[in-house]
Design an enzyme around this catalytic site. Structure first.
Site, PDB file in Angstrom:
ATOM      1  N   ALA A 208      41.623  37.125  46.175  1.00 20.12           N
ATOM      2  CA  ALA A 208      42.887  36.461  46.488  1.00 20.12           C
ATOM      3  C   ALA A 208      43.950  37.498  46.824  1.00 20.12           C
ATOM      4  CB  ALA A 208      43.332  35.605  45.308  1.00 20.12           C
ATOM      5  N   CYS A 209      44.987  37.025  47.474  1.00 18.95           N
ATOM      6  CA  CYS A 209      46.126  37.855  47.845  1.00 18.95           C
ATOM      7  C   CYS A 209      46.629  38.624  46.624  1.00 18.95           C
ATOM      8  CB  CYS A 209      47.235  36.956  48.384  1.00 18.95           C
ATOM      9  SG  CYS A 209      48.746  37.796  48.822  1.00 18.95           S
ATOM     10  N   PRO A 210      46.916  39.884  46.649  1.00 22.57           N
ATOM     11  CA  PRO A 210      46.943  40.766  47.828  1.00 22.57           C
ATOM     12  C   PRO A 210      45.682  41.609  48.018  1.00 22.57           C
ATOM     13  CG  PRO A 210      47.962  41.903  46.009  1.00 22.57           C
ATOM     14  CD  PRO A 210      47.387  40.621  45.461  1.00 22.57           C
ATOM     15  N   MET A 211      44.593  41.244  47.330  1.00 21.94           N
ATOM     16  CA  MET A 211      43.428  42.138  47.315  1.00 21.94           C
ATOM     17  C   MET A 211      42.764  42.385  48.669  1.00 21.94           C
ATOM     18  SD  MET A 211      43.592  43.410  44.588  1.00 21.94           S
ATOM     19  CE  MET A 211      42.200  44.500  44.827  1.00 21.94           C
TER      20      MET A 211
ATOM     21  N   ASP B 227      39.871  34.098  51.697  1.00 25.68           N
ATOM     22  CA  ASP B 227      41.273  33.730  51.505  1.00 25.68           C
ATOM     23  C   ASP B 227      41.810  33.107  52.799  1.00 25.68           C
ATOM     24  OD1 ASP B 227      43.934  33.509  50.919  1.00 25.68           O
ATOM     25  OD2 ASP B 227      44.347  35.658  51.018  1.00 25.68           O
TER      26      ASP B 227
END
Lengths: 76, 159
Positions: free
Chosen positions: A14-17, A41
């Site tokens: 998920a954000c920001p990964m 995502d």
């Protein structure tokens, strides 16, 4: 079909990964190399498009396979 | 002078969700190769507190403040739907379910990505927080340090 120098599996992240992993993966590549990214995502398309533009890289190709978004980015 | 772009964030709020937003933006900006600073003031300082109790000499008011504020990022409440602590438990469950990053890991990642974490020393004094109680490897400063980073910044946020 272009040859990817490296494949980054960002599925399930998920954000920001996805963008953080992409940056790290790109640092290990040379100019002209191609990074292939797989992500799930739903924001990854907008995120990666913007990130690629800002960094001066080239989005060679995008694809959607089921729930998986695929991107091929050539390093500037 | 560096040619890198800069992102500066003031983290004033002490809630889990607001701090999470700040740290996600900070990590995203670091992925954009920005020089990133998070300036922690007032309740935002609690994101930098060590989770364990650190014995330091304090007056009565400072001790009281220390007890009343969350000890570290993981203990923060929510800005909405806190429900006496049920909200944070629920949020942490959905964070796990959706494979998002919990706040303590976001703070860790920010440090790995060389995000500059600054603690406001004036509000540290007000709230009775001492350096020993805050994470290692952070910086200390005041408004001038923040403006110094922000004046030639590209993205600046107050959360």
């Amino acid at each position: 079909m272009m040859e990817a120098t490296k494949v980054l599996d960002a599925k399930g992240l998920a954000c920001p990964m996805p963008i953080v992993r992409t940056k790290k993966a790109m640092e290990e590549l040379n100019s002209g190399d191609v990074l292939e990214i797989h992500a799930t995502d739903k924001g990854s398309k907008s995120d990666l498009t913007a990130w690629v533009k800002s960094g001066g890289h080239t989005m060679l190709k995008e694809a959607e396979e089921g729930d998986v978004f695929k991107f091929w980015i050539q390093k500037a | 002078m560096s040619t890198k772009k800069k992102t500066t964030i003031v983290l004033f709020s002490g809630e889990y969700d607001k701090a999470m937003a700040a740290y996600i933006i900070a990590n995203g900006a670091a992925a954009y190769d920005h020089e990133v600073t998070i300036f922690h003031t007032f309740w935002g300082l609690n994101a930098l507190r060590k989770a364990e109790h650190v014995p330091v000499k304090k007056g009565f008011m400072e001790k009281l403040f220390g007890k009343m504020m969350p000890r570290g990022a993981d203990k923060m409440g929510l800005s909405n739907m806190n429900y006496l602590g049920m909200g944070p438990k629920m949020i942490k469950d959905v964070i796990k379910k959706h494979n998002a990053m919990p706040l303590p890991q976001l703070v860790e990642m920010a440090q790995e990505l060389d995000v500059k974490l600054t603690a406001c020393t004036m509000t540290m004094d007000l709230l009775g927080l001492q350096k020993e109680e805050l994470l290692d490897g952070i910086e200390y400063g005041g408004v001038a340090a923040y403006i110094g980073d922000a004046e030639d910044g590209n993205v600046s946020l107050f959360i």
